[in-house]
Design a protein around this motif. Structure first.
Motif, PDB file in Angstrom:
ATOM      1  N   LYS A 221       0.844  -1.338  -0.026  1.00 14.48           N
ATOM      2  CA  LYS A 221       0.195  -0.050  -0.022  1.00 14.48           C
ATOM      3  C   LYS A 221       0.582   1.276  -0.061  1.00 14.48           C
ATOM      4  O   LYS A 221       0.386   2.325  -0.673  1.00 14.48           O
ATOM      5  CB  LYS A 221      -0.896  -0.018   1.262  1.00 14.48           C
ATOM      6  CG  LYS A 221      -1.852  -1.115   1.299  1.00 14.48           C
ATOM      7  CD  LYS A 221      -2.876  -1.170   0.073  1.00 14.48           C
ATOM      8  CE  LYS A 221      -3.923  -2.214  -0.103  1.00 14.48           C
ATOM      9  NZ  LYS A 221      -4.750  -2.196  -1.145  1.00 14.48           N
ATOM     10  N   GLU A 222       1.938   1.356   0.707  1.00 18.15           N
ATOM     11  CA  GLU A 222       2.837   2.299   0.719  1.00 18.15           C
ATOM     12  C   GLU A 222       4.297   2.611  -0.095  1.00 18.15           C
ATOM     13  O   GLU A 222       4.461   3.575  -0.410  1.00 18.15           O
ATOM     14  CB  GLU A 222       3.115   2.288   2.242  1.00 18.15           C
ATOM     15  CG  GLU A 222       2.278   2.782   3.147  1.00 18.15           C
ATOM     16  CD  GLU A 222       2.515   3.043   4.619  1.00 18.15           C
ATOM     17  OE1 GLU A 222       3.608   3.501   4.893  1.00 18.15           O
ATOM     18  OE2 GLU A 222       1.849   2.723   5.432  1.00 18.15           O
ATOM     19  N   ALA A 223       4.527   1.445  -0.596  1.00 13.88           N
ATOM     20  CA  ALA A 223       5.820   1.357  -1.379  1.00 13.88           C
ATOM     21  C   ALA A 223       5.578   1.108  -2.819  1.00 13.88           C
ATOM     22  O   ALA A 223       5.889   2.048  -3.534  1.00 13.88           O
ATOM     23  CB  ALA A 223       6.728   0.249  -0.751  1.00 13.88           C
ATOM     24  N   LEU A 224       4.609   0.289  -2.953  1.00 17.28           N
ATOM     25  CA  LEU A 224       4.374  -0.074  -4.461  1.00 17.28           C
ATOM     26  C   LEU A 224       3.253   0.889  -5.062  1.00 17.28           C
ATOM     27  O   LEU A 224       3.143   1.229  -6.000  1.00 17.28           O
ATOM     28  CB  LEU A 224       3.700  -1.653  -4.748  1.00 17.28           C
ATOM     29  CG  LEU A 224       4.632  -2.590  -4.436  1.00 17.28           C
ATOM     30  CD1 LEU A 224       4.247  -4.191  -4.768  1.00 17.28           C
ATOM     31  CD2 LEU A 224       6.162  -2.481  -4.854  1.00 17.28           C
ATOM     32  N   THR A 230      -0.396   3.498  -8.700  1.00 19.04           N
ATOM     33  CA  THR A 230       0.892   2.770  -8.753  1.00 19.04           C
ATOM     34  C   THR A 230       2.203   4.051  -8.586  1.00 19.04           C
ATOM     35  O   THR A 230       1.749   5.006  -9.008  1.00 19.04           O
ATOM     36  CB  THR A 230       1.272   2.324 -10.346  1.00 19.04           C
ATOM     37  OG1 THR A 230       0.366   1.385 -10.470  1.00 19.04           O
ATOM     38  CG2 THR A 230       2.614   1.733 -10.347  1.00 19.04           C
ATOM     39  N   ARG A 231       2.939   3.990  -7.592  1.00 18.54           N
ATOM     40  CA  ARG A 231       3.876   4.863  -7.434  1.00 18.54           C
ATOM     41  C   ARG A 231       4.668   5.225  -8.467  1.00 18.54           C
ATOM     42  O   ARG A 231       5.119   4.583  -9.454  1.00 18.54           O
ATOM     43  CB  ARG A 231       5.163   4.125  -6.379  1.00 18.54           C
ATOM     44  CG  ARG A 231       6.029   5.205  -6.053  1.00 18.54           C
ATOM     45  CD  ARG A 231       6.948   4.656  -4.988  1.00 18.54           C
ATOM     46  NE  ARG A 231       6.200   4.586  -3.490  1.00 18.54           N
ATOM     47  CZ  ARG A 231       6.173   5.661  -2.860  1.00 18.54           C
ATOM     48  NH1 ARG A 231       6.762   6.878  -3.060  1.00 18.54           N
ATOM     49  NH2 ARG A 231       5.419   5.545  -1.585  1.00 18.54           N
ATOM     50  N   ARG A 232       4.753   6.649  -8.949  1.00 15.35           N
ATOM     51  CA  ARG A 232       5.491   7.254  -9.704  1.00 15.35           C
ATOM     52  C   ARG A 232       6.968   7.541  -9.316  1.00 15.35           C
ATOM     53  O   ARG A 232       6.888   8.663  -8.170  1.00 15.35           O
ATOM     54  CB  ARG A 232       4.819   8.453 -10.424  1.00 15.35           C
ATOM     55  CG  ARG A 232       3.385   7.969 -10.769  1.00 15.35           C
ATOM     56  CD  ARG A 232       2.727   9.275 -11.578  1.00 15.35           C
ATOM     57  NE  ARG A 232       3.634   9.775 -12.745  1.00 15.35           N
ATOM     58  CZ  ARG A 232       3.022  10.651 -13.471  1.00 15.35           C
ATOM     59  NH1 ARG A 232       2.255  11.357 -13.110  1.00 15.35           N
ATOM     60  NH2 ARG A 232       4.056  11.125 -14.623  1.00 15.35           N
ATOM     61  N   CYS A 233       8.013   6.826  -9.608  1.00 19.81           N
ATOM     62  CA  CYS A 233       9.244   7.275  -9.436  1.00 19.81           C
ATOM     63  C   CYS A 233      10.366   7.043 -10.191  1.00 19.81           C
ATOM     64  O   CYS A 233       9.794   6.394 -11.320  1.00 19.81           O
ATOM     65  CB  CYS A 233       9.604   6.565  -8.083  1.00 19.81           C
ATOM     66  SG  CYS A 233       9.383   4.679  -7.981  1.00 19.81           S
ATOM     67  N   GLY A 234      11.573   7.319 -10.206  1.00 19.83           N
ATOM     68  CA  GLY A 234      12.582   7.073 -11.106  1.00 19.83           C
ATOM     69  C   GLY A 234      12.754   5.517 -11.509  1.00 19.83           C
ATOM     70  O   GLY A 234      12.509   4.871 -10.666  1.00 19.83           O
ATOM     71  N   ASN A 235      13.529   5.151 -12.438  1.00 19.55           N
ATOM     72  CA  ASN A 235      13.954   3.964 -12.845  1.00 19.55           C
ATOM     73  C   ASN A 235      14.542   3.037 -11.769  1.00 19.55           C
ATOM     74  O   ASN A 235      14.207   2.156 -11.581  1.00 19.55           O
ATOM     75  CB  ASN A 235      14.383   3.814 -14.040  1.00 19.55           C
ATOM     76  CG  ASN A 235      13.668   4.447 -15.258  1.00 19.55           C
ATOM     77  OD1 ASN A 235      12.391   4.364 -15.322  1.00 19.55           O
ATOM     78  ND2 ASN A 235      14.077   5.084 -16.409  1.00 19.55           N
ATOM     79  N   GLN A 270       5.084  -1.554 -15.283  1.00 15.66           N
ATOM     80  CA  GLN A 270       6.597  -1.395 -15.510  1.00 15.66           C
ATOM     81  C   GLN A 270       6.912  -2.007 -16.976  1.00 15.66           C
ATOM     82  O   GLN A 270       7.969  -1.398 -17.526  1.00 15.66           O
ATOM     83  CB  GLN A 270       7.408  -1.929 -14.500  1.00 15.66           C
ATOM     84  CG  GLN A 270       7.136  -1.531 -13.043  1.00 15.66           C
ATOM     85  CD  GLN A 270       6.808  -0.104 -13.143  1.00 15.66           C
ATOM     86  OE1 GLN A 270       7.370   0.844 -13.350  1.00 15.66           O
ATOM     87  NE2 GLN A 270       5.709   0.255 -11.984  1.00 15.66           N
ATOM     88  N   LEU A 271       6.132  -2.850 -17.459  1.00 16.81           N
ATOM     89  CA  LEU A 271       6.449  -3.263 -18.887  1.00 16.81           C
ATOM     90  C   LEU A 271       6.142  -2.103 -19.849  1.00 16.81           C
ATOM     91  O   LEU A 271       6.749  -2.451 -21.047  1.00 16.81           O
ATOM     92  CB  LEU A 271       5.645  -4.532 -19.156  1.00 16.81           C
ATOM     93  CG  LEU A 271       5.696  -5.886 -18.148  1.00 16.81           C
ATOM     94  CD1 LEU A 271       4.704  -6.934 -18.655  1.00 16.81           C
ATOM     95  CD2 LEU A 271       7.231  -6.305 -18.192  1.00 16.81           C
TER      96      LEU A 271
END
Length: 320
Positions: A221-224, A230-235, A270-271
């Motif tokens: 719930k807090e990381a993914l 869906t968490r938006r973050c760098g690669n 992520q695909l």
């Protein structure tokens, strides 16, 4: 700087002759932690060519002090995250001793409650406005080594497998071969009998004392995810989160079964990325998922064919 340098020498002498010095002088501890976090130290480290050589060891002395403090006060896990700051910028000094200490500390020398505190601190960092580099380092140097220490028996080394390197060739290949001829079959219960028991193994009891249901739910719930999306973050951060997710799917697959839809949703999203490493770590994660959960035959075949088509040299090990 000269007064500070002399102060370091005095404190080093006092600590060497009194093992309880830190316990009796909290003001010294606060001063050293303030210096470690100060902008001045950071700037002097970046521009060390402008600083007299006599003072070049400022960060090294402070890091050694914080390590000593951590050994004296093991319940204060915040100092472990503070020490990560030293890896945020390049320096001419070798701070491998800090990295080795952190990895050894979290993997073997902490109690279950202290490890759970580290996990809570990691979730707080992940949802803060801290830099992505710090979040990546916290996974690479603290979280992953801690998981390895919990899940790998003493004297064995499976680091490659634990961080998501797929030891799934045989199981996924068998399932994909079956799926290729039966794409329209609705009953996929036969997949369970093909699961490699060595992959779908349960975590030891002492690991479940740390990575309990509450921690697993928080990770999803807090990381993914963030705010239900869906968490938006760098690669780089995405790859590290996929590594953790792969470990949880391997060792805690029964405990995360209620969140399996969210886990596969994160990996599947992520695909779509153009980043090669992120995409292939997503395939690793999906392969882990396929090996422990019932998955439609069409999906298994789709993933297997996509991996067969992967030919990029830099992702060869992940494709395997």
């Amino acid at each position: 700087l000269e007064l500070q340098h002399q102060g370091f020498k005095i404190i080093e002498t006092l600590m060497a002759n009194d093992e309880h010095y830190l316990r009796n002088h909290n003001d010294v501890v606060r001063a050293f932690r303030w210096l470690w976090r100060s902008k001045g130290r950071h700037l002097r480290l970046i521009h060390e060519e402008s600083v007299p050589p006599r003072y070049h060891e400022e960060s090294k002395v402070l890091a050694s002090f914080l390590i000593g403090y951590s050994q004296t006060y093991p319940n204060d896990v915040d100092v472990l995250f503070d020490l990560l700051r030293i890896f945020l910028q390049p320096t001419s000094f070798d701070f491998t001793f800090v990295k080795n200490y952190l990895q050894r500390r979290v993997s073997a020398n902490l109690t279950p409650d202290q490890k759970k505190h580290i996990i809570s601190r990691f979730f707080a960092l992940l949802n803060s406005e801290g830099t992505e580099d710090t979040k990546v380092l916290s996974i690479q140097i603290l979280v992953l080594p801690m998981l390895q220490g919990l899940l790998v028996p003493s004297g064995q080394s499976r680091c490659g497998e634990l961080i998501g390197q797929p030891a799934l060739e045989s199981s996924v290949e068998r399932m994909a071969a079956s799926a290729a001829g039966e794409q329209t079959r609705s009953d996929t219960s036969a997949i369970d009998s093909q699961i490699d028991e060595s992959v779908a193994s349960r975590a030891p009891e002492h690991a479940r004392d740390v990575i309990d249901d509450h921690v697993l739910r928080r990770f999803v719930k807090e990381a993914l995810f963030e705010g239900g999306k869906t968490r938006r973050c760098g690669n780089r951060l995405t790859v590290e989160l996929l590594k953790i997710s792969s470990i949880l799917l391997e060792s805690f697959w029964q405990e995360v079964s209620s969140s399996r839809k969210d886990i596969i949703k994160f990996a599947w999203n992520q695909l779509k990325t153009d980043d090669l490493m992120t995409k292939h770590w997503a395939y690793v994660n999906i392969s882990r998922f396929i090996s422990v959960f019932e998955t439609p035959a069409k999906v298994i075949h789709q993933v297997y064919v996509a991996l067969l088509r992967s030919y990029h040299h830099e992702a060869r090990d992940l494709v395997r």
